[in-house]
Design a protein around this motif. Structure first.
Motif, mmCIF file in Angstrom:
data_model
loop_
_atom_site.group_PDB
_atom_site.id
_atom_site.type_symbol
_atom_site.label_atom_id
_atom_site.label_comp_id
_atom_site.label_asym_id
_atom_site.label_seq_id
_atom_site.Cartn_x
_atom_site.Cartn_y
_atom_site.Cartn_z
ATOM 1 N N MET A 1 -10.961 -0.693 37.512
ATOM 2 C CA MET A 1 -11.823 -1.303 36.497
ATOM 3 C C MET A 1 -11.748 -0.531 35.185
ATOM 4 O O MET A 1 -11.710 -1.128 34.108
ATOM 5 C CB MET A 1 -13.258 -1.388 37.007
ATOM 6 C CG MET A 1 -13.420 -2.447 38.091
ATOM 7 S SD MET A 1 -15.045 -2.507 38.884
ATOM 8 C CE MET A 1 -16.164 -2.465 37.541
ATOM 9 N N ALA A 2 -11.699 0.783 35.271
ATOM 10 C CA ALA A 2 -11.641 1.613 34.064
ATOM 11 C C ALA A 2 -10.325 1.441 33.316
ATOM 12 O O ALA A 2 -10.300 1.493 32.085
ATOM 13 C CB ALA A 2 -11.839 3.079 34.433
ATOM 14 N N HIS A 3 -9.237 1.210 34.040
ATOM 15 C CA HIS A 3 -7.929 1.149 33.391
ATOM 16 C C HIS A 3 -7.378 -0.261 33.201
ATOM 17 O O HIS A 3 -6.583 -0.481 32.292
ATOM 18 C CB HIS A 3 -6.928 2.002 34.169
ATOM 19 C CG HIS A 3 -7.223 3.460 34.065
ATOM 20 N ND1 HIS A 3 -8.004 4.124 34.979
ATOM 21 C CD2 HIS A 3 -6.886 4.372 33.138
ATOM 22 C CE1 HIS A 3 -8.117 5.381 34.623
ATOM 23 N NE2 HIS A 3 -7.459 5.567 33.502
ATOM 24 N N ALA A 4 -7.769 -1.189 34.050
ATOM 25 C CA ALA A 4 -7.233 -2.551 33.946
ATOM 26 C C ALA A 4 -8.293 -3.572 33.561
ATOM 27 O O ALA A 4 -7.969 -4.692 33.194
ATOM 28 C CB ALA A 4 -6.581 -2.958 35.270
ATOM 29 N N GLY A 5 -9.561 -3.196 33.687
ATOM 30 C CA GLY A 5 -10.636 -4.118 33.372
ATOM 31 C C GLY A 5 -11.145 -4.842 34.596
ATOM 32 O O GLY A 5 -10.471 -4.924 35.627
ATOM 33 N N THR A 6 -12.330 -5.382 34.454
ATOM 34 C CA THR A 6 -12.990 -6.051 35.576
ATOM 35 C C THR A 6 -12.238 -7.305 36.009
ATOM 36 O O THR A 6 -12.049 -7.536 37.208
ATOM 37 C CB THR A 6 -14.446 -6.408 35.198
ATOM 38 O OG1 THR A 6 -15.121 -5.205 34.826
ATOM 39 C CG2 THR A 6 -15.175 -7.068 36.351
ATOM 40 N N GLU A 7 -11.800 -8.104 35.061
ATOM 41 C CA GLU A 7 -11.114 -9.361 35.402
ATOM 42 C C GLU A 7 -9.831 -9.110 36.188
ATOM 43 O O GLU A 7 -9.594 -9.746 37.223
ATOM 44 C CB GLU A 7 -10.811 -10.156 34.128
ATOM 45 C CG GLU A 7 -10.284 -11.550 34.424
ATOM 46 C CD GLU A 7 -10.120 -12.375 33.159
ATOM 47 O OE1 GLU A 7 -9.143 -13.150 33.109
ATOM 48 O OE2 GLU A 7 -10.958 -12.259 32.243
ATOM 49 N N ALA A 8 -9.004 -8.196 35.725
ATOM 50 C CA ALA A 8 -7.759 -7.886 36.429
ATOM 51 C C ALA A 8 -8.045 -7.306 37.812
ATOM 52 O O ALA A 8 -7.342 -7.614 38.780
ATOM 53 C CB ALA A 8 -6.917 -6.915 35.609
ATOM 54 N N THR A 9 -9.079 -6.494 37.913
ATOM 55 C CA THR A 9 -9.461 -5.913 39.201
ATOM 56 C C THR A 9 -9.902 -7.010 40.162
ATOM 57 O O THR A 9 -9.499 -7.028 41.327
ATOM 58 C CB THR A 9 -10.585 -4.876 39.013
ATOM 59 O OG1 THR A 9 -10.121 -3.841 38.133
ATOM 60 C CG2 THR A 9 -11.003 -4.259 40.342
ATOM 61 N N MET A 10 -10.714 -7.940 39.672
ATOM 62 C CA MET A 10 -11.169 -9.050 40.516
ATOM 63 C C MET A 10 -9.989 -9.906 40.993
ATOM 64 O O MET A 10 -9.949 -10.320 42.158
ATOM 65 C CB MET A 10 -12.185 -9.914 39.771
ATOM 66 C CG MET A 10 -13.513 -9.208 39.496
ATOM 67 S SD MET A 10 -14.401 -8.754 40.994
ATOM 68 C CE MET A 10 -14.861 -10.350 41.615
ATOM 69 N N LEU B 1 -6.885 -8.943 41.471
ATOM 70 C CA LEU B 1 -6.155 -8.197 42.486
ATOM 71 C C LEU B 1 -6.908 -8.187 43.813
ATOM 72 O O LEU B 1 -6.314 -8.356 44.882
ATOM 73 C CB LEU B 1 -5.890 -6.766 42.012
ATOM 74 C CG LEU B 1 -4.965 -5.951 42.892
ATOM 75 C CD1 LEU B 1 -3.570 -6.573 42.931
ATOM 76 C CD2 LEU B 1 -4.890 -4.534 42.406
ATOM 77 N N LEU B 2 -8.213 -8.019 43.750
ATOM 78 C CA LEU B 2 -9.019 -8.042 44.978
ATOM 79 C C LEU B 2 -9.000 -9.421 45.627
ATOM 80 O O LEU B 2 -8.973 -9.536 46.865
ATOM 81 C CB LEU B 2 -10.447 -7.590 44.693
ATOM 82 C CG LEU B 2 -10.603 -6.114 44.315
ATOM 83 C CD1 LEU B 2 -12.027 -5.816 43.859
ATOM 84 C CD2 LEU B 2 -10.205 -5.211 45.472
ATOM 85 N N ASP B 3 -8.994 -10.480 44.816
ATOM 86 C CA ASP B 3 -8.882 -11.837 45.353
ATOM 87 C C ASP B 3 -7.538 -12.031 46.062
ATOM 88 O O ASP B 3 -7.463 -12.651 47.126
ATOM 89 C CB ASP B 3 -9.048 -12.882 44.245
ATOM 90 C CG ASP B 3 -10.498 -13.043 43.788
ATOM 91 O OD1 ASP B 3 -11.411 -12.616 44.524
ATOM 92 O OD2 ASP B 3 -10.693 -13.583 42.678
ATOM 93 N N GLN B 4 -6.467 -11.494 45.472
ATOM 94 C CA GLN B 4 -5.139 -11.587 46.096
ATOM 95 C C GLN B 4 -5.122 -10.834 47.427
ATOM 96 O O GLN B 4 -4.562 -11.317 48.418
ATOM 97 C CB GLN B 4 -4.073 -11.026 45.162
ATOM 98 C CG GLN B 4 -3.809 -11.869 43.937
ATOM 99 C CD GLN B 4 -2.911 -11.164 42.933
ATOM 100 O OE1 GLN B 4 -2.393 -10.081 43.180
ATOM 101 N NE2 GLN B 4 -2.727 -11.787 41.778
ATOM 102 N N ALA B 5 -5.747 -9.661 47.442
ATOM 103 C CA ALA B 5 -5.807 -8.884 48.675
ATOM 104 C C ALA B 5 -6.597 -9.634 49.752
ATOM 105 O O ALA B 5 -6.200 -9.676 50.919
ATOM 106 C CB ALA B 5 -6.448 -7.517 48.404
ATOM 107 N N LYS B 6 -7.690 -10.255 49.346
ATOM 108 C CA LYS B 6 -8.505 -11.023 50.288
ATOM 109 C C LYS B 6 -7.703 -12.196 50.856
ATOM 110 O O LYS B 6 -7.747 -12.455 52.064
ATOM 111 C CB LYS B 6 -9.773 -11.530 49.589
ATOM 112 C CG LYS B 6 -10.710 -12.284 50.493
ATOM 113 C CD LYS B 6 -11.951 -12.726 49.747
ATOM 114 C CE LYS B 6 -12.845 -13.575 50.623
ATOM 115 N NZ LYS B 6 -14.037 -14.044 49.884
#
Length: 137
Positions: free
Chosen positions: A111-120, A122-127
């Motif tokens: 979140m600190a380096h890529a931002g909340t949207e990009a993190t979400m 990636l987490l959606d892809q992992a899910k």
């Protein structure tokens, strides 16, 4: 860590020429600080630990393909991550606690380096991958 080991590892990691400048960038110190450590024959413990860790992790492959780099990175850090897990379990932490801590630190860093949207994303892809593997069983 003494001068000889510091110089050997530094030259191995960053190459023979200009490695002190690269080390200064990696340690976020002035180039003169690196020279002082060498002249004094004494490298701070925190820098020695970091340098040894860098020395145990293979550099990225020559390719720029994301999938190749992701796989290579996972392979490169697997040993150090396993060592960290072992150190933490030896200290008394349970494996699940360690995994939660690593995941939490990872998400915070993302979140600190890529931002909340990009993190979400990636987490959606992992899910989605987890759900696919669950359905494949």
């Amino acid at each position: 860590m003494h001068r000889a080991e510091f110089e050997r590892l530094g030259a191995t990691i960053w190459g023979g020429h200009g490695w002190k400048s690269e080390a200064a960038r990696a340690f976020e110190v002035n180039r003169k600080t690196i020279s002082r450590w060498i002249a004094d024959d004494m490298v701070p413990d925190w820098a020695a630990t970091r340098l040894r860790a860098i020395g145990h992790i293979a550099p990225p492959p020559g390719t720029t393909a994301d999938e190749d780099r992701d796989d290579a990175c996972a392979e490169a850090i697997e040993g150090e991550l396993s060592r960290l897990m072992e150190l933490a379990t030896d200290a008394g932490w349970q494996r699940a606690e360690i995994q939660v801590a690593i995941l939490s630190l990872t998400v915070t860093d993302m979140m600190a380096h890529a931002g909340t949207e990009a993190t979400m994303e990636l987490l959606d892809q992992a899910k989605a991958l987890l759900q696919q593997s669950d359905h494949g069983r």
